[in-house]
Motif scaffolding. Structure first.
Motif, mmCIF file in Angstrom:
data_model
loop_
_atom_site.group_PDB
_atom_site.id
_atom_site.type_symbol
_atom_site.label_atom_id
_atom_site.label_comp_id
_atom_site.label_asym_id
_atom_site.label_seq_id
_atom_site.Cartn_x
_atom_site.Cartn_y
_atom_site.Cartn_z
ATOM 1 N N ILE A 1 5.019 9.409 -10.075
ATOM 2 C CA ILE A 1 4.446 9.550 -11.414
ATOM 3 C C ILE A 1 3.813 10.934 -11.587
ATOM 4 O O ILE A 1 3.935 11.552 -12.652
ATOM 5 C CB ILE A 1 3.435 8.427 -11.685
ATOM 6 C CG1 ILE A 1 4.174 7.098 -11.838
ATOM 7 C CG2 ILE A 1 2.592 8.716 -12.920
ATOM 8 C CD1 ILE A 1 3.276 5.885 -11.886
ATOM 9 N N ALA A 2 3.158 11.452 -10.550
ATOM 10 C CA ALA A 2 2.549 12.779 -10.634
ATOM 11 C C ALA A 2 3.621 13.859 -10.811
ATOM 12 O O ALA A 2 3.466 14.768 -11.642
ATOM 13 C CB ALA A 2 1.711 13.057 -9.394
ATOM 14 N N TRP B 1 0.838 -1.208 0.000
ATOM 15 C CA TRP B 1 0.000 0.000 0.000
ATOM 16 C C TRP B 1 0.874 1.260 0.000
ATOM 17 O O TRP B 1 0.643 2.188 -0.777
ATOM 18 C CB TRP B 1 -0.917 -0.031 1.227
ATOM 19 C CG TRP B 1 -1.858 1.106 1.317
ATOM 20 C CD1 TRP B 1 -1.765 2.163 2.140
ATOM 21 C CD2 TRP B 1 -3.048 1.306 0.551
ATOM 22 N NE1 TRP B 1 -2.819 3.014 1.941
ATOM 23 C CE2 TRP B 1 -3.623 2.504 0.971
ATOM 24 C CE3 TRP B 1 -3.679 0.568 -0.441
ATOM 25 C CZ2 TRP B 1 -4.794 3.000 0.426
ATOM 26 C CZ3 TRP B 1 -4.850 1.054 -0.982
ATOM 27 C CH2 TRP B 1 -5.393 2.264 -0.554
ATOM 28 N N ALA C 1 4.610 5.433 -5.496
ATOM 29 C CA ALA C 1 4.675 5.346 -6.955
ATOM 30 C C ALA C 1 3.762 6.381 -7.608
ATOM 31 O O ALA C 1 4.145 7.034 -8.590
ATOM 32 C CB ALA C 1 4.306 3.938 -7.418
ATOM 33 N N VAL C 2 2.573 6.575 -7.088
ATOM 34 C CA VAL C 2 1.649 7.567 -7.650
ATOM 35 C C VAL C 2 2.214 8.976 -7.495
ATOM 36 O O VAL C 2 2.123 9.797 -8.417
ATOM 37 C CB VAL C 2 0.255 7.437 -6.996
ATOM 38 C CG1 VAL C 2 -0.627 8.628 -7.325
ATOM 39 C CG2 VAL C 2 -0.415 6.146 -7.433
ATOM 40 N N VAL C 3 2.829 9.271 -6.358
ATOM 41 C CA VAL C 3 3.422 10.595 -6.144
ATOM 42 C C VAL C 3 4.574 10.829 -7.130
ATOM 43 O O VAL C 3 4.682 11.901 -7.726
ATOM 44 C CB VAL C 3 3.890 10.738 -4.679
ATOM 45 C CG1 VAL C 3 4.739 11.978 -4.486
ATOM 46 C CG2 VAL C 3 2.695 10.770 -3.749
ATOM 47 N N MET D 1 2.597 1.728 -3.375
ATOM 48 C CA MET D 1 1.699 2.246 -4.413
ATOM 49 C C MET D 1 1.481 3.750 -4.238
ATOM 50 O O MET D 1 1.427 4.490 -5.238
ATOM 51 C CB MET D 1 0.368 1.496 -4.373
ATOM 52 C CG MET D 1 0.491 0.060 -4.852
ATOM 53 S SD MET D 1 -1.027 -0.883 -4.689
ATOM 54 C CE MET D 1 -2.127 -0.003 -5.751
ATOM 55 N N ILE D 2 1.373 4.229 -3.011
ATOM 56 C CA ILE D 2 1.219 5.666 -2.772
ATOM 57 C C ILE D 2 2.461 6.413 -3.248
ATOM 58 O O ILE D 2 2.360 7.443 -3.930
ATOM 59 C CB ILE D 2 0.942 5.932 -1.276
ATOM 60 C CG1 ILE D 2 -0.450 5.423 -0.910
ATOM 61 C CG2 ILE D 2 1.076 7.412 -0.949
ATOM 62 C CD1 ILE D 2 -0.753 5.459 0.567
ATOM 63 N N SER E 1 6.572 13.453 -12.110
ATOM 64 C CA SER E 1 7.124 13.273 -13.448
ATOM 65 C C SER E 1 6.194 13.861 -14.508
ATOM 66 O O SER E 1 6.655 14.488 -15.467
ATOM 67 C CB SER E 1 7.358 11.790 -13.721
ATOM 68 O OG SER E 1 7.819 11.596 -15.029
#
Length: 98
Positions: free
Chosen positions: A40-41, A30, A36-38, A33-34, A43
């Protein structure tokens, strides 16, 4: 062979909802994944800024644009259809609309 698999599946009891826990591995997934999203955002924002800078520089065939607060205020006053503007009223097609 297939009948042994069926017997094994029938005898395997399903645990109750209160008996199942995600545990530390689920928590780690969990958090990963948080993060990774940060990443990607960030980037995505970086790539959008680079694309906007390239567009402003005229890389994509557009006219080069000078972005500054003074230029924005001057352009807004001289824009067609504005009360203080020197242009004609109506809309004109830009290269993006063609």
């Amino acid at each position: 062979m297939l009948h042994l698999l069926i017997i094994a599946l029938v005898n395997d009891p399903t645990p109750e909802d209160t008996e199942v826990k995600a545990g530390p591995l689920g928590f780690a997934v969990w958090i990963f994944m948080i993060i990774a999203v940060v990443i990607i955002a960030f980037s995505l924002v970086k790539q959008l800024r680079k694309a906007q800078a390239a567009k402003d520089a005229g890389v994509y065939g557009d006219e080069p644009v000078q972005r500054s607060e003074e230029a924005d205020a001057t352009d807004a006053a001289d824009a067609p259809g504005t009360p203080g503007g020197s242009g004609t009223t109506g809309t004109s097609a830009t290269t993006d609309e063609r």
